[in-house]
Design a protein around this motif. Sequence first.
Motif, PDB file in Angstrom:
ATOM      1  N   LEU A   1       0.825  -1.205   0.000  1.00  0.00           N
ATOM      2  CA  LEU A   1       0.000   0.000   0.000  1.00  0.00           C
ATOM      3  C   LEU A   1       0.862   1.260   0.000  1.00  0.00           C
ATOM      4  CD1 LEU A   1      -2.814  -1.046   2.512  1.00  0.00           C
ATOM      5  CD2 LEU A   1      -3.018  -0.743   0.033  1.00  0.00           C
ATOM      6  N   MET A   2       1.998   1.234   0.702  1.00  0.00           N
ATOM      7  CA  MET A   2       2.907   2.373   0.670  1.00  0.00           C
ATOM      8  C   MET A   2       3.431   2.615  -0.739  1.00  0.00           C
ATOM      9  SD  MET A   2       3.451   4.042   3.564  1.00  0.00           S
ATOM     10  CE  MET A   2       5.014   4.800   3.187  1.00  0.00           C
ATOM     11  N   LEU A   3       3.769   1.549  -1.451  1.00  0.00           N
ATOM     12  CA  LEU A   3       4.244   1.692  -2.829  1.00  0.00           C
ATOM     13  C   LEU A   3       3.151   2.247  -3.731  1.00  0.00           C
ATOM     14  CD1 LEU A   3       6.353  -1.568  -3.320  1.00  0.00           C
ATOM     15  CD2 LEU A   3       7.201   0.776  -3.393  1.00  0.00           C
TER      16      LEU A   3
ATOM     17  N   PHE B   1       9.172   9.872   0.803  1.00  0.00           N
ATOM     18  CA  PHE B   1       7.868   9.355   1.203  1.00  0.00           C
ATOM     19  C   PHE B   1       7.906   7.844   1.458  1.00  0.00           C
ATOM     20  CE2 PHE B   1       5.840  12.904  -1.559  1.00  0.00           C
ATOM     21  CZ  PHE B   1       6.112  13.837  -0.580  1.00  0.00           C
ATOM     22  N   LEU B   2       8.886   7.162   0.862  1.00  0.00           N
ATOM     23  CA  LEU B   2       8.998   5.717   1.044  1.00  0.00           C
ATOM     24  C   LEU B   2       9.839   5.329   2.263  1.00  0.00           C
ATOM     25  CD1 LEU B   2       9.461   4.477  -2.642  1.00  0.00           C
ATOM     26  CD2 LEU B   2       7.527   3.990  -1.129  1.00  0.00           C
ATOM     27  N   LEU B   3      10.389   6.307   2.975  1.00  0.00           N
ATOM     28  CA  LEU B   3      11.189   5.971   4.161  1.00  0.00           C
ATOM     29  C   LEU B   3      10.429   5.096   5.158  1.00  0.00           C
ATOM     30  CD1 LEU B   3      13.195   9.215   5.046  1.00  0.00           C
ATOM     31  CD2 LEU B   3      14.129   6.989   4.397  1.00  0.00           C
ATOM     32  N   PRO B   4       9.138   5.346   5.415  1.00  0.00           N
ATOM     33  CA  PRO B   4       8.435   4.480   6.372  1.00  0.00           C
ATOM     34  C   PRO B   4       8.177   3.065   5.876  1.00  0.00           C
ATOM     35  CG  PRO B   4       7.382   6.646   6.222  1.00  0.00           C
ATOM     36  CD  PRO B   4       8.344   6.545   5.079  1.00  0.00           C
TER      37      PRO B   4
ATOM     38  N   THR C   1      18.091  22.527  -4.171  1.00  0.00           N
ATOM     39  CA  THR C   1      17.340  23.670  -3.674  1.00  0.00           C
ATOM     40  C   THR C   1      15.912  23.343  -3.277  1.00  0.00           C
ATOM     41  OG1 THR C   1      16.741  24.257  -5.947  1.00  0.00           O
ATOM     42  CG2 THR C   1      18.714  25.285  -5.021  1.00  0.00           C
ATOM     43  N   LYS C   2      15.406  22.179  -3.685  1.00  0.00           N
ATOM     44  CA  LYS C   2      14.038  21.807  -3.343  1.00  0.00           C
ATOM     45  C   LYS C   2      14.043  20.957  -2.074  1.00  0.00           C
ATOM     46  CE  LYS C   2      12.597  21.838  -8.190  1.00  0.00           C
ATOM     47  NZ  LYS C   2      11.987  21.068  -9.301  1.00  0.00           N
ATOM     48  N   SER C   3      12.854  20.568  -1.630  1.00  0.00           N
ATOM     49  CA  SER C   3      12.788  19.730  -0.439  1.00  0.00           C
ATOM     50  C   SER C   3      13.371  18.357  -0.756  1.00  0.00           C
ATOM     51  CB  SER C   3      11.325  19.567   0.009  1.00  0.00           C
ATOM     52  OG  SER C   3      10.566  18.931  -0.985  1.00  0.00           O
ATOM     53  N   PRO C   4      13.923  17.660   0.256  1.00  0.00           N
ATOM     54  CA  PRO C   4      14.506  16.329   0.009  1.00  0.00           C
ATOM     55  C   PRO C   4      13.476  15.365  -0.551  1.00  0.00           C
ATOM     56  CG  PRO C   4      15.124  17.164   2.174  1.00  0.00           C
ATOM     57  CD  PRO C   4      14.062  18.081   1.646  1.00  0.00           C
TER      58      PRO C   4
END
Length: 396
Positions: free
Chosen positions: A329-331, A347-350, A393-396
């Motif tokens: 579901l995370m994928l 976003f996939l760290l968890p 320069t953008k968010s990680p």
Amino acid sequence: MDVVTTEEPSRPAPAPRTGPATADRARPGPVRRLRDAARDAAPALALYAVIRLIGVAVVYLWARNVDVSPVAQLTRADGNWYLRIVQHGYDGYEKTQSNMAFFPLYPGLTAALERLSPFSPRQSALVVAWLAALAAAWGLYAIGRHLHDRRTGILLAALWGAVPHAVVESMGYSESLFTALAAWTLYALLRRHWLTAGVVCLFAGLTRPTASSLIPVVGLAALLAVVKRRDGWRPWAALLLAPAGWLGYLAWVGTRTGRPDGWFHIQSAGWGTTFDFGVYTVDRGQQALVQVAALPLLVVTVVALASIMFFVLSVIDRQPWQLLLYSGLMLVTTLGAAGYYHSKARFLLPAFPLLLPAAVGLARAGWARAGTVLATVVAFSAYFGGYLLLIWTKSP
């Protein structure tokens, strides 16, 4: 001394004496159990802390070298949005990018620590994130040890601390807190601790929208237990508690915006995030592979492909269905959403169960080989974390 003999069958043997010390040995109290568990997990927590300290040290030295504040870099981008919530609360719906897109538990904990301690809001945000990261590493260790062995648990925690975007685990972001809550929810499910799973999942639902990948796992596990008539009323409690935080926040946003789909409207209209079944992700991934692309976009593409590969390996390894469903579901929710391609690896760290095949393989390879691989990925992770914060320069 009284002895039971065949001549005196009606005379019972005396019950063994149970003084306080004997009772303690039979059933340790919660403090002792926590202390023993912490001692058992100490190598995993120590190794994880060392890996993250290396990453933070690289950011610190790099930032000092270019004359910028390391603390500011560790709380930039989304971190600034959380800090505005800490200092000023949630804004009005009239704003183009409303901060109601961010769930409340992480800024709430940060605000509480800031009021109760001498720390500034930025420092409080980092302290909460670092403590949450240690709690997450502990949860990963517990799952790896429960499913395999102690070495696998240690390496699972270490690998999570050394993935390319692991610097986010040390930033003023909510990923560490959500990972900790997700890990302990899944661990409780694996051990059929229904009330714990329900309560911790409730808090996960107040942390990130990706709790939508965790809540169905708790719900399905509880329903199966109900159908099989196992564990009495506790699965029912988990079934009701698990979605309460997530649904409660969405309902609150709906009330503030005057529309039931308020949070989803904010995401699409204000933040440009929709669900297109992966069309956007595939298109941007192809561009990153065939054009001259920035390093973070190439890394995100590799991470996305590797995540799919590790999910297949997890299926082959017959991981518990609870972990497979959560990772799947995370994928789907991450890769299937349009917008913010550069942040998809974060976003996939968890989705930590995807690392289990690698942890198992390294555990079987022995410490020498595992150490060699781990040292290499730690070195790249430390460099890439500095690049994300001080070059990108953008968010990680």
